[in-house]
Scaffold this motif. Structure first.
Motif, PDB file in Angstrom:
ATOM      1  N   ILE A 183       0.292  -3.280   1.071  1.00  0.00           N
ATOM      2  CA  ILE A 183       0.642  -1.872   1.228  1.00  0.00           C
ATOM      3  C   ILE A 183       2.154  -1.722   1.065  1.00  0.00           C
ATOM      4  N   PRO A 184       2.609  -0.559   0.623  1.00  0.00           N
ATOM      5  CA  PRO A 184       4.048  -0.375   0.405  1.00  0.00           C
ATOM      6  C   PRO A 184       4.793  -0.118   1.710  1.00  0.00           C
ATOM      7  N   GLY A 185       6.079  -0.473   1.687  1.00  0.00           N
ATOM      8  CA  GLY A 185       6.980  -0.074   2.755  1.00  0.00           C
ATOM      9  C   GLY A 185       6.698  -0.665   4.114  1.00  0.00           C
ATOM     10  N   LYS A 186       6.217  -1.886   4.169  1.00  0.00           N
ATOM     11  CA  LYS A 186       5.999  -2.504   5.479  1.00  0.00           C
ATOM     12  C   LYS A 186       7.318  -2.601   6.241  1.00  0.00           C
ATOM     13  N   ILE A 187       7.247  -2.363   7.531  1.00  0.00           N
ATOM     14  CA  ILE A 187       8.436  -2.422   8.378  1.00  0.00           C
ATOM     15  C   ILE A 187       8.733  -3.876   8.701  1.00  0.00           C
ATOM     16  N   ILE A 188       9.934  -4.323   8.378  1.00  0.00           N
ATOM     17  CA  ILE A 188      10.357  -5.700   8.633  1.00  0.00           C
ATOM     18  C   ILE A 188      11.293  -5.717   9.830  1.00  0.00           C
ATOM     19  N   ARG A 189      11.071  -6.676  10.711  1.00  0.00           N
ATOM     20  CA  ARG A 189      11.894  -6.802  11.914  1.00  0.00           C
ATOM     21  C   ARG A 189      12.656  -8.124  11.854  1.00  0.00           C
ATOM     22  N   ARG A 190      13.963  -8.048  12.002  1.00  0.00           N
ATOM     23  CA  ARG A 190      14.812  -9.235  12.059  1.00  0.00           C
ATOM     24  C   ARG A 190      15.473  -9.273  13.428  1.00  0.00           C
ATOM     25  N   HIS A 191      15.317 -10.381  14.116  1.00  0.00           N
ATOM     26  CA  HIS A 191      15.889 -10.465  15.459  1.00  0.00           C
ATOM     27  C   HIS A 191      16.113 -11.923  15.858  1.00  0.00           C
ATOM     28  N   GLU A 192      16.988 -12.115  16.816  1.00  0.00           N
ATOM     29  CA  GLU A 192      17.294 -13.453  17.313  1.00  0.00           C
ATOM     30  C   GLU A 192      16.266 -13.906  18.340  1.00  0.00           C
ATOM     31  N   VAL A 193      16.023 -15.218  18.361  1.00  0.00           N
ATOM     32  CA  VAL A 193      15.230 -15.823  19.424  1.00  0.00           C
ATOM     33  C   VAL A 193      16.031 -16.989  19.995  1.00  0.00           C
ATOM     34  N   PRO A 194      15.982 -17.161  21.328  1.00  0.00           N
ATOM     35  CA  PRO A 194      16.700 -18.270  21.958  1.00  0.00           C
ATOM     36  C   PRO A 194      15.790 -19.486  22.073  1.00  0.00           C
ATOM     37  N   ASP A 217       4.291   3.250   8.697  1.00  0.00           N
ATOM     38  CA  ASP A 217       4.243   4.589   9.286  1.00  0.00           C
ATOM     39  C   ASP A 217       2.959   5.329   8.920  1.00  0.00           C
ATOM     40  N   ARG A 218       2.232   4.816   7.946  1.00  0.00           N
ATOM     41  CA  ARG A 218       0.995   5.462   7.520  1.00  0.00           C
ATOM     42  C   ARG A 218      -0.206   5.050   8.372  1.00  0.00           C
ATOM     43  N   LEU A 219      -0.016   4.090   9.250  1.00  0.00           N
ATOM     44  CA  LEU A 219      -1.117   3.635  10.105  1.00  0.00           C
ATOM     45  C   LEU A 219      -1.061   4.341  11.456  1.00  0.00           C
ATOM     46  N   PRO A 220      -2.209   4.737  12.007  1.00  0.00           N
ATOM     47  CA  PRO A 220      -2.225   5.361  13.342  1.00  0.00           C
ATOM     48  C   PRO A 220      -1.872   4.353  14.418  1.00  0.00           C
ATOM     49  N   GLU A 221      -1.388   4.847  15.542  1.00  0.00           N
ATOM     50  CA  GLU A 221      -0.966   3.960  16.632  1.00  0.00           C
ATOM     51  C   GLU A 221      -2.099   3.045  17.099  1.00  0.00           C
ATOM     52  N   ASN A 222      -3.311   3.552  17.141  1.00  0.00           N
ATOM     53  CA  ASN A 222      -4.449   2.768  17.636  1.00  0.00           C
ATOM     54  C   ASN A 222      -5.275   2.178  16.499  1.00  0.00           C
ATOM     55  N   PHE A 223      -4.603   1.813  15.402  1.00  0.00           N
ATOM     56  CA  PHE A 223      -5.343   1.372  14.222  1.00  0.00           C
ATOM     57  C   PHE A 223      -6.162   0.120  14.479  1.00  0.00           C
ATOM     58  N   ILE A 224      -5.687  -0.780  15.352  1.00  0.00           N
ATOM     59  CA  ILE A 224      -6.444  -2.013  15.616  1.00  0.00           C
ATOM     60  C   ILE A 224      -7.773  -1.673  16.293  1.00  0.00           C
ATOM     61  N   GLU A 225      -7.733  -0.813  17.291  1.00  0.00           N
ATOM     62  CA  GLU A 225      -8.969  -0.386  17.945  1.00  0.00           C
ATOM     63  C   GLU A 225      -9.909   0.284  16.943  1.00  0.00           C
ATOM     64  N   GLN A 226      -9.368   1.136  16.088  1.00  0.00           N
ATOM     65  CA  GLN A 226     -10.198   1.816  15.089  1.00  0.00           C
ATOM     66  C   GLN A 226     -10.869   0.817  14.149  1.00  0.00           C
TER      67      GLN A 226
END
Length: 268
Positions: A183-194, A217-226
């Protein structure tokens, strides 16, 4: 008929077998222990009952994550500010506690003798049984829900997922489907881990698709349950009860493939 009173290991093993757990199965478990009911021996007895149902050739897995509690400190670049860095404990796969938000079972499984744990902090899994070493070895640092992860191996091995009183939207396997969905435009998260080291804490920047929220952003908040409900509505999987808790058992590969199609149809 089972006698009234607390649940026993033998009864739980019988109900798990009736639901569809078989000798040799690899099963990922999500459990809300309070919904199951009073168990003689507590979570340890449930783990033992799972082991009885799948036998010596089977394997149990649960999502542990990491209970570092530092995520709210991350700045816009995904880094922990200098003022806090020395206070954040490093992740040690052998000792760090499982995240508390998912109930007590993952920590009990992690600390059961013979259990193994994968080394990616946020995506770490604990496993116990015949293929625990294989499931948890060499967990990639980046995209820890994708290729080479314990979730990918669960699917490849023909494993199952058991929801034991746990909300359907907590099925961690579907983050693997998110990773694989085209799917287009997947949100990528970059962050540190200790990471704990003999000389102190090592900070490592990692990259993954968003999992705290939908990756698009095109997926509903409860998409896993759905997705889980839609999958079950096709007649796939099995519903039942373990103790007092509603239970769902699904084939990992089947629901992952279904989820990929669902996500691509909605967000593609």
């Amino acid at each position: 008929m089972w006698p009234a009173g607390p649940l026993t290991r033998r009864r739980l093993a019988g109900e798990l077998a009736d639901l569809g757990l078989l000798p040799g199965d690899m099963v990922m478990v999500h459990a809300a222990m309070g919904r199951v009911g009073e168990i003689l021996g507590g979570p340890d007895s449930l783990i033992a009952a799972l082991g009885d149902a799948i036998g010596g050739d089977g394997t149990i897995m649960a999502y542990t994550g990491c209970d570092g509690r530092y995520e709210d400190l991350l700045d816009a670049d995904g880094r922990v500010p200098d003022v806090w860095r020395a206070a954040v404990p490093g992740f040690d796969a052998a000792a760090s506690r499982a995240v508390r938000d998912n109930g007590v079972l993952p920590e009990f499984l992690r600390t059961t003798p013979g259990a193994r744990r994968s080394a990616n902090p946020g995506a770490s899994m604990a496993a116990l049984g015949a293929r625990a070493d294989w499931l948890t070895a060499d967990h990639p640092w980046h995209y820890g829900y994708g290729a080479g992860s314990p979730l990918a191996r669960l699917v490849a091995a023909g494993g199952k997922v058991l929801m034991l009183g746990a909300p359907l939207d907590t099925m961690t396997l579907l983050h693997h489907a998110e990773h694989l969905a085209d799917i287009p435009g997947k949100i990528i998260r970059r962050h540190e881990v200790p990471l704990a080291d003999v000389d102190g804490t090592i900070w490592r920047m990692i990259e993954e698709f968003e999992t705290a929220d939908p990756c698009s952003d095109r997926l509903p908040e409860n998409f896993i349950e759905q997705i889980v409900e839609a999958f079950l509505a096709t007649g796939a999987g099995r519903r039942g009860r373990i103790g007092a808790a509603p239970a769902v058992l699904v084939d990992a590969a089947a629901i992952c493939a279904f989820a990929i199609g669902w996500i691509e149809a909605v967000a593609g």
